[in-house]
Motif scaffolding. Sequence first.
Motif, PDB file in Angstrom:
ATOM      1  N   GLN A  11       0.835  -1.205   0.000  1.00 45.56           N
ATOM      2  CA  GLN A  11       0.000   0.000   0.000  1.00 45.56           C
ATOM      3  C   GLN A  11       0.867   1.250   0.000  1.00 45.56           C
ATOM      4  O   GLN A  11       1.906   1.291   0.663  1.00 45.56           O
ATOM      5  N   GLY A  14      -2.368   5.594  -2.521  1.00 51.89           N
ATOM      6  CA  GLY A  14      -3.498   5.298  -3.382  1.00 51.89           C
ATOM      7  C   GLY A  14      -3.540   6.068  -4.685  1.00 51.89           C
ATOM      8  O   GLY A  14      -2.538   6.618  -5.150  1.00 51.89           O
ATOM      9  N   SER A  26      -8.224   3.678  -2.956  1.00 56.02           N
ATOM     10  CA  SER A  26      -7.476   2.617  -2.292  1.00 56.02           C
ATOM     11  C   SER A  26      -6.363   3.229  -1.437  1.00 56.02           C
ATOM     12  O   SER A  26      -6.535   4.303  -0.862  1.00 56.02           O
ATOM     13  N   ALA A  29      -5.219   1.855   4.596  1.00 57.44           N
ATOM     14  CA  ALA A  29      -6.468   2.100   5.322  1.00 57.44           C
ATOM     15  C   ALA A  29      -6.233   3.083   6.471  1.00 57.44           C
ATOM     16  O   ALA A  29      -7.070   3.947   6.732  1.00 57.44           O
ATOM     17  N   GLU A  31      -3.948   5.775   6.926  1.00 55.16           N
ATOM     18  CA  GLU A  31      -2.959   6.571   6.204  1.00 55.16           C
ATOM     19  C   GLU A  31      -1.939   7.243   7.118  1.00 55.16           C
ATOM     20  O   GLU A  31      -0.735   7.239   6.811  1.00 55.16           O
ATOM     21  N   THR A 228     -14.582   8.106   1.202  1.00 54.25           N
ATOM     22  CA  THR A 228     -14.088   7.343   2.340  1.00 54.25           C
ATOM     23  C   THR A 228     -14.680   7.906   3.629  1.00 54.25           C
ATOM     24  O   THR A 228     -14.719   9.115   3.839  1.00 54.25           O
ATOM     25  N   ALA A 244     -10.845   2.310   2.607  1.00 52.22           N
ATOM     26  CA  ALA A 244     -10.010   2.709   1.469  1.00 52.22           C
ATOM     27  C   ALA A 244     -10.444   2.097   0.135  1.00 52.22           C
ATOM     28  O   ALA A 244     -10.327   2.738  -0.909  1.00 52.22           O
TER      29      ALA A 244
END
Length: 279
Positions: A11, A14, A26, A29, A31, A228, A244
């Motif tokens: 990740q 995104g 995305s 999740a 951040e 989100t 996300a």
Amino acid sequence: MVRPGPLATVQDLGRPGRAQFGVPRSGAADEPALRLANRLVGNSEGAAGVELTLGGAALRFHRHAWIAVTGAPVPLRVDGRACGMGAPCHVPDGALVEFGTPTSGLRSYLAVRGGVVVDEVLGSRSTDLLSGLGPAPLSSGDRLPIGDTKHLGDIVVDVAPVPSLPETPVLRILPGPRDDWFAEDALTTLTTASYMVSPDSNRVGVRLDGPPLARARDGELGSEGMVTGSLQVPPSGTPIIFLADHPTTGGYPVIAVLASSSVADAAQLRPGQRLRFHL
């Protein structure tokens, strides 16, 4: 990757700005946790790392590296030696890095100095479980390339405090945009009741069990944009918190949206945990 644990994905921050084309953002999740891990090893905040769900992973490093782990507090060992979270940790060539199970929270983040440099898809290295964009979830035997560190500055942070995660989080919400689709007491119910996280939750959304939110209108909306943190309410009446990997559009009404500061707390909710909402 020796073992991925229940779920491990690559990740970064995104794919923002593409929702009008049906491409979800995305990314991590939680951040803030990824940003912090990257800062601790001298990376840019948006460098790709590994998001671990309920720990349990093990990774073999084939050259020495500096790592940092943030997010859900998890036991961490390098060749059997305990290492602390929220601090840079040196990993010798050939060492095995192992993660236990978090004592609280759900998602932990591993940043490696230089970043994980798997191929980009639409400007991001993130795994999107809903759309299938980006690399597949990690499996045993996968090899993750690490970027060059020559252009990076020195590591200047010794340690960052690991924040405690509340046993019963209180998530801040803003009403709407479709709160008028619900009975007058629906927001009162939402903000006075306790909800429990369903085992059916994932990176797309946190499904909740608790008092249903009564509708004031019949029928359904046409599809409209979703963000989100949206609390979408399907016909069951119990809300879903979009995370996300949420879809870019949806047809169920959104009674409220999380304040941006509460999104990371929602990403750390684990099945069976209780939470409350505050308007």
